[in-house]
Design a protein around this motif. Structure first.
Motif, PDB file in Angstrom:
ATOM      1  N   GLU A  73     -28.706  39.300  -8.484  1.00  0.00           N
ATOM      2  CA  GLU A  73     -28.818  37.898  -8.107  1.00  0.00           C
ATOM      3  C   GLU A  73     -28.644  37.068  -9.369  1.00  0.00           C
ATOM      4  OE1 GLU A  73     -32.531  37.446  -6.052  1.00  0.00           O
ATOM      5  OE2 GLU A  73     -31.909  38.764  -4.425  1.00  0.00           O
ATOM      6  N   ILE A  74     -27.611  36.246  -9.386  1.00  0.00           N
ATOM      7  CA  ILE A  74     -27.317  35.407 -10.543  1.00  0.00           C
ATOM      8  C   ILE A  74     -27.945  34.043 -10.308  1.00  0.00           C
ATOM      9  CG2 ILE A  74     -25.497  34.427 -11.995  1.00  0.00           C
ATOM     10  CD1 ILE A  74     -25.589  37.503 -12.030  1.00  0.00           C
ATOM     11  N   ALA A  75     -28.872  33.650 -11.174  1.00  0.00           N
ATOM     12  CA  ALA A  75     -29.624  32.412 -10.992  1.00  0.00           C
ATOM     13  C   ALA A  75     -28.725  31.181 -10.947  1.00  0.00           C
ATOM     14  CB  ALA A  75     -30.652  32.267 -12.107  1.00  0.00           C
ATOM     15  N   SER A  76     -27.680  31.142 -11.753  1.00  0.00           N
ATOM     16  CA  SER A  76     -26.812  29.966 -11.817  1.00  0.00           C
ATOM     17  C   SER A  76     -25.744  29.960 -10.725  1.00  0.00           C
ATOM     18  CB  SER A  76     -26.136  29.910 -13.190  1.00  0.00           C
ATOM     19  OG  SER A  76     -25.308  31.038 -13.355  1.00  0.00           O
ATOM     20  N   ASN A  77     -25.751  30.969  -9.871  1.00  0.00           N
ATOM     21  CA  ASN A  77     -24.717  31.110  -8.856  1.00  0.00           C
ATOM     22  C   ASN A  77     -25.381  31.167  -7.484  1.00  0.00           C
ATOM     23  OD1 ASN A  77     -22.392  31.748  -7.443  1.00  0.00           O
ATOM     24  ND2 ASN A  77     -21.710  33.240  -8.955  1.00  0.00           N
ATOM     25  N   THR A  78     -24.737  30.636  -6.482  1.00  0.00           N
ATOM     26  CA  THR A  78     -25.321  30.670  -5.144  1.00  0.00           C
ATOM     27  C   THR A  78     -25.027  31.971  -4.415  1.00  0.00           C
ATOM     28  OG1 THR A  78     -23.369  29.566  -4.262  1.00  0.00           O
ATOM     29  CG2 THR A  78     -25.246  28.174  -4.876  1.00  0.00           C
ATOM     30  N   GLU A 116     -12.309  48.646 -19.016  1.00  0.00           N
ATOM     31  CA  GLU A 116     -13.141  48.676 -20.222  1.00  0.00           C
ATOM     32  C   GLU A 116     -13.649  47.291 -20.619  1.00  0.00           C
ATOM     33  OE1 GLU A 116     -13.085  50.228 -24.840  1.00  0.00           O
ATOM     34  OE2 GLU A 116     -11.465  50.830 -23.493  1.00  0.00           O
ATOM     35  N   THR A 117     -12.788  46.285 -20.624  1.00  0.00           N
ATOM     36  CA  THR A 117     -13.215  44.937 -21.005  1.00  0.00           C
ATOM     37  C   THR A 117     -14.249  44.405 -20.030  1.00  0.00           C
ATOM     38  OG1 THR A 117     -11.089  44.506 -22.042  1.00  0.00           O
ATOM     39  CG2 THR A 117     -12.411  42.590 -21.481  1.00  0.00           C
ATOM     40  N   LEU A 118     -14.039  44.623 -18.756  1.00  0.00           N
ATOM     41  CA  LEU A 118     -14.985  44.207 -17.724  1.00  0.00           C
ATOM     42  C   LEU A 118     -16.341  44.885 -17.915  1.00  0.00           C
ATOM     43  CD1 LEU A 118     -15.193  42.589 -14.982  1.00  0.00           C
ATOM     44  CD2 LEU A 118     -14.647  44.758 -13.883  1.00  0.00           C
ATOM     45  N   ASP A 119     -16.333  46.202 -18.167  1.00  0.00           N
ATOM     46  CA  ASP A 119     -17.571  46.960 -18.362  1.00  0.00           C
ATOM     47  C   ASP A 119     -18.328  46.494 -19.600  1.00  0.00           C
ATOM     48  OD1 ASP A 119     -17.053  48.519 -16.115  1.00  0.00           O
ATOM     49  OD2 ASP A 119     -16.169  50.151 -17.259  1.00  0.00           O
ATOM     50  N   ARG A 120     -17.602  46.170 -20.652  1.00  0.00           N
ATOM     51  CA  ARG A 120     -18.228  45.773 -21.920  1.00  0.00           C
ATOM     52  C   ARG A 120     -18.782  44.350 -21.894  1.00  0.00           C
ATOM     53  NH1 ARG A 120     -17.490  49.103 -25.981  1.00  0.00           N
ATOM     54  NH2 ARG A 120     -15.827  50.627 -25.925  1.00  0.00           N
ATOM     55  N   ARG A 121     -18.161  43.458 -21.124  1.00  0.00           N
ATOM     56  CA  ARG A 121     -18.574  42.058 -21.161  1.00  0.00           C
ATOM     57  C   ARG A 121     -19.260  41.620 -19.877  1.00  0.00           C
ATOM     58  NH1 ARG A 121     -13.173  39.693 -23.597  1.00  0.00           N
ATOM     59  NH2 ARG A 121     -13.641  37.993 -22.198  1.00  0.00           N
ATOM     60  N   GLU A 122     -18.483  41.369 -18.837  1.00  0.00           N
ATOM     61  CA  GLU A 122     -19.063  40.819 -17.606  1.00  0.00           C
ATOM     62  C   GLU A 122     -20.143  41.712 -17.011  1.00  0.00           C
ATOM     63  OE1 GLU A 122     -17.705  40.788 -13.110  1.00  0.00           O
ATOM     64  OE2 GLU A 122     -16.346  39.593 -14.340  1.00  0.00           O
ATOM     65  N   LYS A 123     -19.799  42.977 -16.796  1.00  0.00           N
ATOM     66  CA  LYS A 123     -20.788  43.871 -16.179  1.00  0.00           C
ATOM     67  C   LYS A 123     -22.006  44.052 -17.072  1.00  0.00           C
ATOM     68  CE  LYS A 123     -17.996  46.616 -13.029  1.00  0.00           C
ATOM     69  NZ  LYS A 123     -17.624  47.990 -12.633  1.00  0.00           N
ATOM     70  N   ARG A 124     -21.793  44.227 -18.373  1.00  0.00           N
ATOM     71  CA  ARG A 124     -22.925  44.409 -19.285  1.00  0.00           C
ATOM     72  C   ARG A 124     -23.888  43.224 -19.192  1.00  0.00           C
ATOM     73  NH1 ARG A 124     -24.189  42.665 -24.297  1.00  0.00           N
ATOM     74  NH2 ARG A 124     -22.085  41.915 -24.711  1.00  0.00           N
ATOM     75  N   LEU A 125     -23.366  42.030 -19.272  1.00  0.00           N
ATOM     76  CA  LEU A 125     -24.228  40.845 -19.219  1.00  0.00           C
ATOM     77  C   LEU A 125     -24.926  40.716 -17.869  1.00  0.00           C
ATOM     78  CD1 LEU A 125     -21.973  38.320 -21.144  1.00  0.00           C
ATOM     79  CD2 LEU A 125     -24.038  39.467 -21.971  1.00  0.00           C
ATOM     80  N   ASN A 126     -24.211  40.971 -16.790  1.00  0.00           N
ATOM     81  CA  ASN A 126     -24.838  40.903 -15.468  1.00  0.00           C
ATOM     82  C   ASN A 126     -25.873  42.006 -15.279  1.00  0.00           C
ATOM     83  OD1 ASN A 126     -23.577  38.563 -14.562  1.00  0.00           O
ATOM     84  ND2 ASN A 126     -21.830  39.674 -13.722  1.00  0.00           N
ATOM     85  N   TYR A 127     -25.542  43.230 -15.687  1.00  0.00           N
ATOM     86  CA  TYR A 127     -26.504  44.325 -15.585  1.00  0.00           C
ATOM     87  C   TYR A 127     -27.761  44.016 -16.408  1.00  0.00           C
ATOM     88  CZ  TYR A 127     -23.041  47.589 -13.515  1.00  0.00           C
ATOM     89  OH  TYR A 127     -22.140  48.229 -12.702  1.00  0.00           O
ATOM     90  N   GLN A 128     -27.575  43.494 -17.598  1.00  0.00           N
ATOM     91  CA  GLN A 128     -28.712  43.228 -18.474  1.00  0.00           C
ATOM     92  C   GLN A 128     -29.612  42.114 -17.947  1.00  0.00           C
ATOM     93  OE1 GLN A 128     -26.809  42.750 -22.329  1.00  0.00           O
ATOM     94  NE2 GLN A 128     -27.010  44.925 -22.777  1.00  0.00           N
ATOM     95  N   SER A 129     -29.160  41.373 -16.942  1.00  0.00           N
ATOM     96  CA  SER A 129     -30.015  40.357 -16.328  1.00  0.00           C
ATOM     97  C   SER A 129     -31.024  40.979 -15.363  1.00  0.00           C
ATOM     98  CB  SER A 129     -29.163  39.300 -15.607  1.00  0.00           C
ATOM     99  OG  SER A 129     -28.622  39.825 -14.407  1.00  0.00           O
ATOM    100  N   LEU A 130     -30.851  42.256 -15.024  1.00  0.00           N
ATOM    101  CA  LEU A 130     -31.792  42.956 -14.149  1.00  0.00           C
ATOM    102  C   LEU A 130     -33.062  43.274 -14.935  1.00  0.00           C
ATOM    103  CD1 LEU A 130     -29.259  45.437 -12.518  1.00  0.00           C
ATOM    104  CD2 LEU A 130     -30.486  43.617 -11.312  1.00  0.00           C
ATOM    105  N   SER A 131     -34.197  42.787 -14.483  1.00  0.00           N
ATOM    106  CA  SER A 131     -35.445  43.008 -15.226  1.00  0.00           C
ATOM    107  C   SER A 131     -35.828  44.483 -15.280  1.00  0.00           C
ATOM    108  CB  SER A 131     -36.586  42.182 -14.625  1.00  0.00           C
ATOM    109  OG  SER A 131     -36.801  42.559 -13.282  1.00  0.00           O
TER     110      SER A 131
END
Length: 189
Positions: A73-78, A116-131
């Motif tokens: 769940e992304i806080a800034s996104n609906t 690889e780029t997706l895994d390193r940037r977008e996915k990493r940042l989104n995954y890391q938002s999981l408490s």
């Protein structure tokens, strides 16, 4: 990955995935078709999954490979985000959804040239938002190299890079893997 042009609701996405012949990731109302992986990708993910499954049997933790989604769940996104990690572990007894998990402690992605780029940037940042997430592991299929992002006591993510003779210590599940185990039947030790 291919972009679909129309917005689709989370509910419609989940319903369509149940009967879809292919897998699709979901990012804020957009659907992205997933491509297939190489033999090396499959073996590496399988080696890690098999080690985790065997080690965690009876522990209350659940290990998943490829076909189980993680919901973010992304806080800034609906709209929500859904990915298909290569390997995922959840040890939270409240993580009971049938088609996706929301509280993984460990996520592993095997790097592919196309993702690889997706895994390193977008996915990493989104995954890391999981408490719940304690470790995010990126595994190369081109060379014996593993990158592990680990959350410390203060909530900061630190990166550790492992190579051929190193040992992967997965603190989230208290499992140690030699690089040779990860790369068995893929790359020579």
């Amino acid at each position: 990955m291919e972009l679909a042009s129309a917005f689709i609701s989370t509910e419609d996405y989940l319903t369509s995935e149940e009967s879809s012949k292919g897998r699709h990731e979901y990012l804020g109302g957009q659907i992205f078709a997933m491509s297939g992986g190489s033999e090396e990708h499959n073996r590496i993910a399988g080696n890690i999954y098999a080690s985790l499954l065997t080690y965690l049997r009876g522990s209350g933790c659940k290990t998943f490979i490829a076909d189980m989604k993680v919901k973010i769940e992304i806080a800034s996104n609906t709209a929500d985000v859904f990915y298909y990690p290569d390997v995922m572990v959840t040890c939270d007894p409240q993580d009971t959804e049938k088609y996706y998990k929301t509280r993984p402690c460990l996520i592993v992605e095997v790097l592919s040239p196309s993702t690889e780029t997706l895994d390193r940037r977008e996915k990493r940042l989104n995954y890391q938002s999981l408490s719940s997430l304690q470790e995010y592991v990126l595994v190369s299929q081109e060379e014996m190299k593993v990158e592990i992002y680990r959350k410390n006591e203060t909530g900061t993510w630190n990166l550790e890079i492992l190579e051929t003779d190193d040992i992967l210590q997965l603190n989230s599940v208290d499992l140690t893997l030699a690089m040779a185990e990860i790369y068995e039947e893929v790359l020579p030790a």
